[in-house]
Motif scaffolding. Structure first.
Motif, PDB file in Angstrom:
ATOM      1  N   HIS A  75       0.805  -1.215   0.000  1.00 37.15           N
ATOM      2  CA  HIS A  75       0.000   0.000   0.000  1.00 37.15           C
ATOM      3  C   HIS A  75       0.842   1.271   0.000  1.00 37.15           C
ATOM      4  N   GLN A  76       2.127   1.142  -0.279  1.00 39.49           N
ATOM      5  CA  GLN A  76       2.970   2.312  -0.488  1.00 39.49           C
ATOM      6  C   GLN A  76       3.595   2.238  -1.869  1.00 39.49           C
ATOM      7  N   GLY A  77       3.968   3.383  -2.382  1.00 39.14           N
ATOM      8  CA  GLY A  77       4.577   3.448  -3.696  1.00 39.14           C
ATOM      9  C   GLY A  77       5.548   4.604  -3.765  1.00 39.14           C
ATOM     10  N   PHE A  78       6.135   4.816  -4.948  1.00 37.14           N
ATOM     11  CA  PHE A  78       7.053   5.942  -5.086  1.00 37.14           C
ATOM     12  C   PHE A  78       6.922   6.584  -6.458  1.00 37.14           C
ATOM     13  N   PHE A  79       7.196   7.893  -6.478  1.00 38.03           N
ATOM     14  CA  PHE A  79       7.291   8.681  -7.695  1.00 38.03           C
ATOM     15  C   PHE A  79       8.771   8.962  -7.946  1.00 38.03           C
ATOM     16  N   LEU A  80       9.236   8.725  -9.168  1.00 41.99           N
ATOM     17  CA  LEU A  80      10.638   8.982  -9.495  1.00 41.99           C
ATOM     18  C   LEU A  80      10.748   9.647 -10.861  1.00 41.99           C
ATOM     19  N   ARG A  81      11.823  10.431 -11.009  1.00 46.63           N
ATOM     20  CA  ARG A  81      12.210  10.989 -12.304  1.00 46.63           C
ATOM     21  C   ARG A  81      13.496  10.308 -12.737  1.00 46.63           C
ATOM     22  N   ILE A  82      13.609  10.048 -14.017  1.00 47.65           N
ATOM     23  CA  ILE A  82      14.815   9.432 -14.551  1.00 47.65           C
ATOM     24  C   ILE A  82      15.337  10.337 -15.665  1.00 47.65           C
ATOM     25  N   PRO A  83      16.610  10.749 -15.604  1.00 48.24           N
ATOM     26  CA  PRO A  83      17.620  10.341 -14.631  1.00 48.24           C
ATOM     27  C   PRO A  83      17.508  11.135 -13.328  1.00 48.24           C
ATOM     28  N   HIS A 122       4.844  17.980 -21.001  1.00 51.08           N
ATOM     29  CA  HIS A 122       3.949  18.469 -19.944  1.00 51.08           C
ATOM     30  C   HIS A 122       3.928  17.569 -18.711  1.00 51.08           C
ATOM     31  N   VAL A 123       4.510  16.384 -18.820  1.00 55.53           N
ATOM     32  CA  VAL A 123       4.500  15.453 -17.688  1.00 55.53           C
ATOM     33  C   VAL A 123       5.465  15.894 -16.595  1.00 55.53           C
ATOM     34  N   PHE A 124       6.655  16.344 -16.986  1.00 57.03           N
ATOM     35  CA  PHE A 124       7.717  16.569 -16.010  1.00 57.03           C
ATOM     36  C   PHE A 124       7.392  17.651 -14.973  1.00 57.03           C
ATOM     37  N   PRO A 125       6.833  18.815 -15.352  1.00 53.55           N
ATOM     38  CA  PRO A 125       6.489  19.785 -14.302  1.00 53.55           C
ATOM     39  C   PRO A 125       5.399  19.300 -13.351  1.00 53.55           C
ATOM     40  N   TRP A 144       4.913  16.155 -12.546  1.00 53.42           N
ATOM     41  CA  TRP A 144       5.573  15.161 -11.693  1.00 53.42           C
ATOM     42  C   TRP A 144       6.367  15.858 -10.585  1.00 53.42           C
ATOM     43  N   HIS A 145       6.970  17.004 -10.958  1.00 49.32           N
ATOM     44  CA  HIS A 145       7.686  17.803  -9.956  1.00 49.32           C
ATOM     45  C   HIS A 145       6.714  18.247  -8.860  1.00 49.32           C
ATOM     46  N   ASP A 146       5.513  18.660  -9.243  1.00 49.22           N
ATOM     47  CA  ASP A 146       4.502  19.072  -8.255  1.00 49.22           C
ATOM     48  C   ASP A 146       4.120  17.901  -7.353  1.00 49.22           C
ATOM     49  N   LEU A 147       3.944  16.713  -7.939  1.00 49.45           N
ATOM     50  CA  LEU A 147       3.595  15.528  -7.148  1.00 49.45           C
ATOM     51  C   LEU A 147       4.670  15.240  -6.101  1.00 49.45           C
ATOM     52  N   MET A 148       5.921  15.270  -6.527  1.00 47.12           N
ATOM     53  CA  MET A 148       7.008  14.943  -5.608  1.00 47.12           C
ATOM     54  C   MET A 148       7.233  16.047  -4.587  1.00 47.12           C
ATOM     55  N   ALA A 149       6.943  17.285  -4.957  1.00 47.75           N
ATOM     56  CA  ALA A 149       7.064  18.385  -4.006  1.00 47.75           C
ATOM     57  C   ALA A 149       6.025  18.262  -2.898  1.00 47.75           C
ATOM     58  N   LYS A 150       4.834  17.743  -3.239  1.00 47.82           N
ATOM     59  CA  LYS A 150       3.784  17.582  -2.244  1.00 47.82           C
ATOM     60  C   LYS A 150       4.008  16.360  -1.358  1.00 47.82           C
ATOM     61  N   ALA A 151       4.524  15.288  -1.956  1.00 45.61           N
ATOM     62  CA  ALA A 151       4.525  14.006  -1.256  1.00 45.61           C
ATOM     63  C   ALA A 151       5.905  13.469  -0.919  1.00 45.61           C
ATOM     64  N   GLY A 152       6.949  13.987  -1.574  1.00 42.64           N
ATOM     65  CA  GLY A 152       8.237  13.328  -1.453  1.00 42.64           C
ATOM     66  C   GLY A 152       8.242  12.118  -2.371  1.00 42.64           C
ATOM     67  N   PRO A 153       9.305  11.322  -2.354  1.00 38.46           N
ATOM     68  CA  PRO A 153       9.323  10.194  -3.285  1.00 38.46           C
ATOM     69  C   PRO A 153       8.368   9.066  -2.915  1.00 38.46           C
ATOM     70  N   CYS A 205      -4.096  12.146  -8.394  1.00 39.32           N
ATOM     71  CA  CYS A 205      -3.073  12.108  -7.341  1.00 39.32           C
ATOM     72  C   CYS A 205      -2.984  13.455  -6.643  1.00 39.32           C
ATOM     73  N   LEU A 206      -2.943  14.540  -7.424  1.00 38.59           N
ATOM     74  CA  LEU A 206      -2.833  15.875  -6.843  1.00 38.59           C
ATOM     75  C   LEU A 206      -4.067  16.211  -6.007  1.00 38.59           C
ATOM     76  N   ARG A 207      -5.235  15.830  -6.509  1.00 44.11           N
ATOM     77  CA  ARG A 207      -6.475  16.097  -5.776  1.00 44.11           C
ATOM     78  C   ARG A 207      -6.473  15.379  -4.429  1.00 44.11           C
ATOM     79  N   LEU A 208      -6.057  14.125  -4.425  1.00 43.99           N
ATOM     80  CA  LEU A 208      -6.022  13.355  -3.183  1.00 43.99           C
ATOM     81  C   LEU A 208      -5.035  13.964  -2.195  1.00 43.99           C
ATOM     82  N   MET A 209      -3.887  14.376  -2.685  1.00 44.29           N
ATOM     83  CA  MET A 209      -2.888  14.961  -1.801  1.00 44.29           C
ATOM     84  C   MET A 209      -3.339  16.309  -1.245  1.00 44.29           C
ATOM     85  N   ASP A 210      -4.044  17.092  -2.052  1.00 54.87           N
ATOM     86  CA  ASP A 210      -4.535  18.387  -1.578  1.00 54.87           C
ATOM     87  C   ASP A 210      -5.662  18.225  -0.574  1.00 54.87           C
ATOM     88  N   GLY A 211      -6.525  17.230  -0.798  1.00 61.28           N
ATOM     89  CA  GLY A 211      -7.684  17.057   0.070  1.00 61.28           C
ATOM     90  C   GLY A 211      -7.398  16.288   1.337  1.00 61.28           C
TER      91      GLY A 211
END
Length: 290
Positions: free
Chosen positions: A69-77, A103-106, A108-117, A160-166
């Motif tokens: 029930h846990q996961g991670f967001f990553l950017r490569i490289p 348009h994905v990368f910014p 994704w940056h927002d997702l990781m800024a809100k949640a960490g990896p 994902c963003l909606r869930l993290m904000d709410g």
């Protein structure tokens, strides 16, 4: 649904849209499963969510265990490495999404800024259910148009963003106390566990344990234990020929009549009706008990 992967190829390799590159359901029990984020010569993003077992992630020098029930967001490289450790003793089973596009990368940056990896999502959370839906659609050859794929990915990121904000705690790993209690439930559900035992596993008193579960799980400890038991009962009804009485006993119910009442309340059918009506589903289908 089959345990498999779906890869997507695009005629325009510089596609400015939001592109899903692959999506799938896998498991590994090999220590050769190890991915270094600086050793890959491509540019993309990844979400990977644990269904069973556990994985490991080293992100910018910090180690994370990634259990169920846990996961991670990553950017490569990027500076990270995720891998399987055989000390876990059970295979690491997970679903994943790989994406790219200008348009994905910014986002994704927002997702990781809100949640960490590393994030914690309930299995019935919208982002997880959407992943299963996308895989089902891909399996039915329904994701063939690059614009439809782009829209599906955008909707998923927004979920994902909606869930993290709410839910301020939605993007954070569960506290270790809750993880210990859940581990006890998921391995000892066949016993007549008490609230005192669950609280002891969490290392807190039972009143604080109830408050923690209400905050992070959205259910009482006993109700969560019941959901785990019923989910296992559903699996046994699908995959075995055991009697309803035997399944009730093996999932921690000392009374088959009570088991039937609880099952009907959570699933919407009696155990026997579930077994008969669910015969068209494969054993790989997942049932999430709310």
């Amino acid at each position: 649904m089959l345990k498999t992967n779906y890869d997507f190829r695009y005629n325009d390799q510089n596609n400015p849209l939001m592109a899903i590159r692959s999506i799938g359901w896998e498991s590994t029990a090999s220590e050769t499963y190890r991915w270094d984020g600086m050793a890959r010569d491509d540019k993309f993003v990844l979400f990977q969510y644990t269904l069973a077992g556990e994985g490991h992630l080293i992100y910018h020098g910090r180690h994370y265990t990634v259990p169920k029930h846990q996961g991670f967001f990553l950017r490569i490289p990027d500076s990270h490495c995720y891998y399987y450790n055989s000390a876990s003793k059970t295979p690491w089973e997970y679903i994943f999404l790989v994406a790219s596009g200008t348009h994905v990368f910014p986002l994704w940056h927002d997702l990781m800024a809100k949640a960490g990896p590393v994030v914690s999502f309930k299995p019935q959370a919208r982002p997880i259910s959407m992943l299963w839906d996308m895989m089902q659609t891909a399996g039915d050859n329904g994701l063939r148009d690059k614009y439809e794929i782009s829209l599906s990915l955008y909707d998923w990121i927004l979920s994902c963003l909606r869930l993290m904000d709410g839910m301020p705690d939605a993007g954070k790993p569960l506290p270790e106390s809750i993880q210990r209690a859940l581990q006890l439930m998921e391995t000892q559900y066949h016993r007549l566990l008490t609230l005192d035992e669950i609280a002891a596993a969490a290392g807190v008193n039972k009143h604080h344990c109830c408050r923690l579960f209400a905050k992070h799980i959205g259910a009482t400890p006993i109700h969560q234990l019941t959901k785990i038991r019923i989910a296992e009962a559903c699996r046994l009804l699908r995959q075995t020929d055991e009697t309803v009485v035997a399944i009730a006993t093996s999932t921690g119910f000392d009374n088959s009549s009570y088991f039937g009442k609880v099952f009907r309340k959570l699933v919407g059918a009696s155990p026997q009706q579930f077994r008969e009506q669910d015969g068209n589903l494969t054993s790989d289908n997942q049932l999430f008990v709310n």
